[in-house]
Design an enzyme around this catalytic site. Structure first.
Site, PDB file in Angstrom:
ATOM      1  N   SER A  71      -2.729   5.209 -36.242  1.00 26.23           N
ATOM      2  CA  SER A  71      -3.143   3.810 -36.375  1.00 26.23           C
ATOM      3  C   SER A  71      -4.599   3.550 -35.961  1.00 26.23           C
ATOM      4  CB  SER A  71      -2.217   2.920 -35.547  1.00 26.23           C
ATOM      5  OG  SER A  71      -2.163   3.378 -34.221  1.00 26.23           O
ATOM      6  N   ASP A  92      -4.032  -5.691 -29.464  1.00 31.30           N
ATOM      7  CA  ASP A  92      -2.605  -5.932 -29.215  1.00 31.30           C
ATOM      8  C   ASP A  92      -2.235  -5.080 -28.001  1.00 31.30           C
ATOM      9  OD1 ASP A  92      -2.312  -3.349 -30.181  1.00 31.30           O
ATOM     10  OD2 ASP A  92      -1.361  -3.931 -32.069  1.00 31.30           O
ATOM     11  N   HIS A 124      -3.463  -1.197 -29.215  1.00 34.13           N
ATOM     12  CA  HIS A 124      -4.664  -0.825 -29.953  1.00 34.13           C
ATOM     13  C   HIS A 124      -5.927  -1.501 -29.446  1.00 34.13           C
ATOM     14  CE1 HIS A 124      -1.254  -0.182 -32.784  1.00 34.13           C
ATOM     15  NE2 HIS A 124      -1.867   0.989 -32.861  1.00 34.13           N
TER      16      HIS A 124
END
Ligand SMILES: *[C@@H]1O[C@H](CO)[C@@H](O)[C@H](O)[C@H]1NC(C)=O
Ligand SMILES: *[C@@H]1O[C@H](CO)[C@@H](O)[C@H](O)[C@H]1NC(C)=O
Ligand SMILES: *[C@@H]1O[C@H](CO)[C@@H](O)[C@H](O)[C@H]1NC(C)=O
Ligand SMILES: *[C@@H]1O[C@H](CO)[C@@H](O)[C@H](O)[C@H]1NC(C)=O
Ligand SMILES: *[C@@H]1O[C@H](CO)[C@@H](O)[C@H](O)[C@H]1NC(C)=O
Ligand SMILES: *[C@@H]1O[C@H](CO)[C@@H](O)[C@H](O)[C@H]1NC(C)=O
Ligand SMILES: *[C@@H]1O[C@H](CO)[C@@H](O)[C@H](O)[C@H]1NC(C)=O
Length: 368
Positions: A44, A332, A335
């Site tokens: 990610s 978040d 991340h």
């Protein structure tokens, strides 16, 4: 007299301004990237939309993700540009010009000649890492996808020209976080932490990654950037799960990851010794974050976006966001924010400290 001097001064300033403007125009008009192509593998931290159509909870193509990205929520797991967007920019690629494999796997081969992004949120070095989140594209599958791209390029250019091109590209590999977060440190779903000590587990990951990097080399990659893992124990979601030590982080996670990082640096050194004409470099992500001045960042222990028990570690759909996003290290609960990514990317590209990269930085790798 004084009057004329002022006019002269203004004229000079105008000329300087104009010439620097023209130089800039010139720079952009001939803004060829420093290498012809850039291929991106990972999770990610690098994903730019490959998970959008997968059956997984590891998705980010909804608001407020992308709140600071010109195209909005694209499947990047942050508020704006991610780490690899910044690196691509430093290398001279136009913004958003490396397509996700999900969009570039079919159609015109022209779409893949400048590179492709294979990264997938929740993916790991090991196939099973991230499985509890749903579908993902593990590293082995990303390499198979790359093999498909390479075949298409060979079909188009012929073997000789394709090899020449592929040898000059930069390849980015940022993977391993999910082998910890979404495997070893998720004991309710995975047995790895009961079977292996942290040091044995790091060895298993590195042995597998070594094979994967060799496969990439067999697919003609000669300039490879491998990213070390960051301080995963400081991620708000891990602190939520395990509780913080006095450091403010989960020490045992950072200690386990450090074993991997040290081994990764040795692996890079081994590969440079064993594989002819190839250069691998290691980026010390943890070292960079430990030594960077906070800049605008004042909050490192909380997410900027609203996260619920059910959505964690991701933002809730259309939830609230903090009032000043540049003050947050995390977007978040897992991340980094665009601001944090930009700091890491700047030093991965051009090292500030000798320990930032090994044996040297991306800028130098591009020049080889
Ligand atoms: C990828 O394809 C999807 C669906 O066709 C589209 O919505 C999206 O904008 C594309 N993304 C990029 C980066 O081209
Ligand atoms: C390979 O590159 C050479 C030199 O640029 C060019 O003349 C030749 O046509 C190319 N071959 C193919 C199959 O594209
Ligand atoms: C960190 O905290 C855990 C749980 O509170 C505790 O068991 C552990 O001993 C602490 N570790 C260190 C290095 O202080
Ligand atoms: C490199 O070669 C040495 C000596 O042949 C070997 O011991 C080592 O395992 C190799 N390393 C890698 C990463 O292939
Ligand atoms: C290494 O690169 C040189 C110069 O490009 C080339 O002549 C040589 O064949 C390469 N060696 C291997 C084993 O690929
Ligand atoms: C990363 O950098 C830190 C200091 O900046 C250093 O102490 C550490 O040894 C480095 N780690 C690796 C694996 O090179
Ligand atoms: C956000 O925070 C930064 C750093 O503290 C500050 O420079 C900036 O003015 C703030 N922006 C707003 C809109 O408050």
């Amino acid at each position: 007299m004084a009057y004329w001097l002022v006019i002269l001064g203004k004229l000079l300033a105008l000329i300087l301004l104009l010439s620097s403007f023209l130089q800039q125009q010139h720079h952009f008009a001939n803004g060829e990237p420093q290498v012809p192509c850039f291929f991106i593998f990972g999770d990610s931290v690098s994903d730019n939309g490959n998970n959008n159509n997968l059956a997984t909870t590891a998705k980010s193509n909804y608001q407020p993700y992308g709140i600071d990205f010109p195209k909005g929520a694209t499947g990047r797991f942050t508020n704006g540009r991610n780490l690899l967007d910044f690196i691509a920019e430093q290398l001279g690629f136009l913004e958003d010009s490396i397509p996700p494999y999900a969009n570039a796997s079919v159609g015109s081969v022209e779409k893949v000649l400048k590179g492709v992004n294979y990264a997938s949120g929740a993916a790991g070095i090991l196939y099973e890492s991230g499985r509890t989140r749903g579908d993902r594209i593990p590293m082995d599958k990303q390499l198979i996808n790359h093999q498909n791209t390479v075949s298409r390029i060979i079909n188009k250019l012929g073997n000789k020209n394709a090899t020449q091109l592929l040898n000059k590209c930069i390849y980015s590999v940022a993977i391993g976080s999910n082998d910890y977060i979404n495997n070893y440190f998720l004991p309710q779903f995975y047995r790895t932490s009961r079977i292996y000590t942290p040091s044995h587990y790091a060895e298993i990951l590195l042995r597998k990654l070594s094979q994967q990097l060799r496969s990439l080399h067999m697919l003609k990659a000669r300039k490879v950037v491998v990213y070390g893992l960051g301080l995963l124990g400081c991620i708000p979601y891990e602190v939520r799960l395990y509780g913080a030590n006095v450091s403010g982080c989960v020490d045992k996670i950072n200690e386990a990851v450090m074993l991997f990082d040290n081994g990764l640096k040795s692996l890079v050194s081994d590969l440079n010794n064993n594989l002819t004409n190839a250069t691998f470099i290691f980026i010390n992500s943890t070292g960079i974050s430990l030594t960077s001045s906070p800049g605008s960042i004042t909050i490192s222990n909380a997410a900027c976006c609203q996260v619920s028990e059910a959505s964690a570690p991701q933002c809730i759909l259309s939830g609230k966001t903090c009032s000043n996003r540049t003050q947050y290290a995390f977007w978040d609960e897992a991340h980094p924010s665009e601001t944090a990514y930009s700091t890491t990317a700047a030093r991965a590209y051009r090292a500030l400290l000798r320990t930032d990269s090994y044996p040297f930085d991306i800028q130098r790798l591009a020049q080889l």
